[in-house]
Design a protein around this motif. Structure first.
Motif, PDB file in Angstrom:
ATOM      1  N   SER A   1       0.831  -1.200   0.000  1.00 54.27           N
ATOM      2  CA  SER A   1       0.000   0.000   0.000  1.00 54.27           C
ATOM      3  C   SER A   1       0.867   1.253   0.000  1.00 54.27           C
ATOM      4  N   GLU A   2       1.920   1.268   0.800  1.00 55.43           N
ATOM      5  CA  GLU A   2       2.827   2.415   0.859  1.00 55.43           C
ATOM      6  C   GLU A   2       3.535   2.621  -0.484  1.00 55.43           C
ATOM      7  N   LEU A   3       3.958   1.551  -1.114  1.00 59.69           N
ATOM      8  CA  LEU A   3       4.615   1.666  -2.418  1.00 59.69           C
ATOM      9  C   LEU A   3       3.660   2.201  -3.484  1.00 59.69           C
ATOM     10  N   ARG A   4       2.421   1.751  -3.456  1.00 59.28           N
ATOM     11  CA  ARG A   4       1.429   2.261  -4.413  1.00 59.28           C
ATOM     12  C   ARG A   4       1.186   3.748  -4.210  1.00 59.28           C
ATOM     13  N   LEU A   5       1.120   4.176  -2.959  1.00 59.53           N
ATOM     14  CA  LEU A   5       0.926   5.590  -2.656  1.00 59.53           C
ATOM     15  C   LEU A   5       2.118   6.408  -3.138  1.00 59.53           C
ATOM     16  N   GLN A   6       3.319   5.920  -2.920  1.00 57.75           N
ATOM     17  CA  GLN A   6       4.513   6.626  -3.386  1.00 57.75           C
ATOM     18  C   GLN A   6       4.540   6.699  -4.902  1.00 57.75           C
ATOM     19  N   ARG A   7       4.208   5.610  -5.563  1.00 55.58           N
ATOM     20  CA  ARG A   7       4.213   5.600  -7.027  1.00 55.58           C
ATOM     21  C   ARG A   7       3.190   6.587  -7.578  1.00 55.58           C
ATOM     22  N   LEU A   8       2.027   6.651  -6.959  1.00 61.27           N
ATOM     23  CA  LEU A   8       1.005   7.605  -7.368  1.00 61.27           C
ATOM     24  C   LEU A   8       1.484   9.043  -7.150  1.00 61.27           C
ATOM     25  N   SER A   9       2.141   9.290  -6.033  1.00 58.27           N
ATOM     26  CA  SER A   9       2.665  10.627  -5.745  1.00 58.27           C
ATOM     27  C   SER A   9       3.728  11.031  -6.760  1.00 58.27           C
ATOM     28  N   TYR A  10       4.618  10.122  -7.080  1.00 59.36           N
ATOM     29  CA  TYR A  10       5.663  10.424  -8.063  1.00 59.36           C
ATOM     30  C   TYR A  10       5.066  10.678  -9.446  1.00 59.36           C
ATOM     31  N   ALA A  11       4.077   9.887  -9.817  1.00 62.98           N
ATOM     32  CA  ALA A  11       3.434  10.079 -11.118  1.00 62.98           C
ATOM     33  C   ALA A  11       2.727  11.430 -11.172  1.00 62.98           C
ATOM     34  N   ALA A  12       2.078  11.824 -10.087  1.00 65.92           N
ATOM     35  CA  ALA A  12       1.402  13.119 -10.052  1.00 65.92           C
ATOM     36  C   ALA A  12       2.414  14.256 -10.129  1.00 65.92           C
ATOM     37  N   ALA A  13       3.522  14.134  -9.431  1.00 67.16           N
ATOM     38  CA  ALA A  13       4.556  15.166  -9.484  1.00 67.16           C
ATOM     39  C   ALA A  13       5.170  15.254 -10.877  1.00 67.16           C
ATOM     40  N   GLU A  14       5.413  14.116 -11.488  1.00 68.40           N
ATOM     41  CA  GLU A  14       5.973  14.106 -12.839  1.00 68.40           C
ATOM     42  C   GLU A  14       5.005  14.746 -13.830  1.00 68.40           C
ATOM     43  N   HIS A  15       3.726  14.431 -13.690  1.00 69.91           N
ATOM     44  CA  HIS A  15       2.715  15.009 -14.574  1.00 69.91           C
ATOM     45  C   HIS A  15       2.635  16.524 -14.384  1.00 69.91           C
ATOM     46  N   ALA A  16       2.680  16.971 -13.142  1.00 65.52           N
ATOM     47  CA  ALA A  16       2.594  18.406 -12.866  1.00 65.52           C
ATOM     48  C   ALA A  16       3.822  19.145 -13.389  1.00 65.52           C
ATOM     49  N   MET A  17       4.983  18.541 -13.293  1.00 64.35           N
ATOM     50  CA  MET A  17       6.210  19.200 -13.741  1.00 64.35           C
ATOM     51  C   MET A  17       6.335  19.189 -15.266  1.00 64.35           C
ATOM     52  N   ALA A  18       5.620  18.313 -15.932  1.00 65.03           N
ATOM     53  CA  ALA A  18       5.711  18.229 -17.393  1.00 65.03           C
ATOM     54  C   ALA A  18       4.894  19.326 -18.073  1.00 65.03           C
ATOM     55  N   ARG A  19       3.981  19.933 -17.360  1.00 60.48           N
ATOM     56  CA  ARG A  19       3.158  20.992 -17.951  1.00 60.48           C
ATOM     57  C   ARG A  19       3.994  22.251 -18.162  1.00 60.48           C
ATOM     58  N   PRO A  20       3.763  22.934 -19.264  1.00 61.43           N
ATOM     59  CA  PRO A  20       4.479  24.203 -19.463  1.00 61.43           C
ATOM     60  C   PRO A  20       3.907  25.276 -18.537  1.00 61.43           C
ATOM     61  N   LEU A  21       4.750  26.242 -18.218  1.00 64.07           N
ATOM     62  CA  LEU A  21       4.296  27.346 -17.375  1.00 64.07           C
ATOM     63  C   LEU A  21       3.347  28.242 -18.165  1.00 64.07           C
ATOM     64  N   PRO A  22       2.344  28.794 -17.514  1.00 64.04           N
ATOM     65  CA  PRO A  22       1.455  29.720 -18.206  1.00 64.04           C
ATOM     66  C   PRO A  22       2.238  30.964 -18.654  1.00 64.04           C
ATOM     67  N   PRO A  23       1.855  31.546 -19.796  1.00 65.07           N
ATOM     68  CA  PRO A  23       2.596  32.713 -20.306  1.00 65.07           C
ATOM     69  C   PRO A  23       2.659  33.871 -19.314  1.00 65.07           C
ATOM     70  N   SER A  24       1.621  34.078 -18.541  1.00 59.99           N
ATOM     71  CA  SER A  24       1.649  35.194 -17.582  1.00 59.99           C
ATOM     72  C   SER A  24       2.692  34.967 -16.496  1.00 59.99           C
ATOM     73  N   LEU A  25       2.885  33.721 -16.086  1.00 63.56           N
ATOM     74  CA  LEU A  25       3.895  33.424 -15.083  1.00 63.56           C
ATOM     75  C   LEU A  25       5.287  33.595 -15.672  1.00 63.56           C
ATOM     76  N   VAL A  26       5.464  33.207 -16.920  1.00 59.72           N
ATOM     77  CA  VAL A  26       6.764  33.367 -17.579  1.00 59.72           C
ATOM     78  C   VAL A  26       7.096  34.854 -17.683  1.00 59.72           C
ATOM     79  N   ASP A  27       6.099  35.681 -18.053  1.00 58.14           N
ATOM     80  CA  ASP A  27       6.328  37.116 -18.143  1.00 58.14           C
ATOM     81  C   ASP A  27       6.680  37.693 -16.769  1.00 58.14           C
ATOM     82  N   PHE A  28       6.010  37.223 -15.729  1.00 57.44           N
ATOM     83  CA  PHE A  28       6.271  37.704 -14.384  1.00 57.44           C
ATOM     84  C   PHE A  28       7.679  37.344 -13.932  1.00 57.44           C
ATOM     85  N   LEU A  29       8.119  36.110 -14.249  1.00 51.06           N
ATOM     86  CA  LEU A  29       9.437  35.661 -13.835  1.00 51.06           C
ATOM     87  C   LEU A  29      10.566  36.323 -14.624  1.00 51.06           C
ATOM     88  N   ALA A  30      10.294  36.789 -15.831  1.00 46.13           N
ATOM     89  CA  ALA A  30      11.337  37.384 -16.681  1.00 46.13           C
ATOM     90  C   ALA A  30      11.680  38.773 -16.316  1.00 46.13           C
TER      91      ALA A  30
END
Length: 84
Positions: free
Chosen positions: A55-84
């Motif tokens: 159960s713990e391994l499944r939870l960790q795998r799900l967490s890693y997959a969610a983090a990977e999915h979230a990090m794969a998304r491009p930043l919104p243009p407004s955030l890129v403009d703000f950071l630049a």
């Protein structure tokens, strides 16, 4: 993040392997009392700790997959403009 009391899957596998090895040696040596004791320990380990570890391994795998999915998304243009 894992709880401090969560079992280490590698350690569980090592314990299970060690118990099975000692059980086989006890059976080969004809030590029936020791073999029954080891069977009981192995049953407790498999029945109680293994499902929790899985159960713990499944939870960790799900967490890693969610983090990977979230990090794969491009930043919104407004955030890129703000950071630049």
């Amino acid at each position: 993040m894992t709880a401090p009391s969560a079992p280490d899957p590698g350690r569980l596998a090592a314990l299970t392997f060690g118990l099975r090895t000692r059980l086989d040696a006890a059976v080969d040596a004809g030590e029936t009392d020791r073999a029954e004791e080891l069977r009981g320990e192995l049953a407790l380990l498999e029945d109680l700790a293994l499902p929790e570890a899985v159960s713990e391994l499944r939870l960790q795998r799900l967490s890693y997959a969610a983090a990977e999915h979230a990090m794969a998304r491009p930043l919104p243009p407004s955030l890129v403009d703000f950071l630049a």
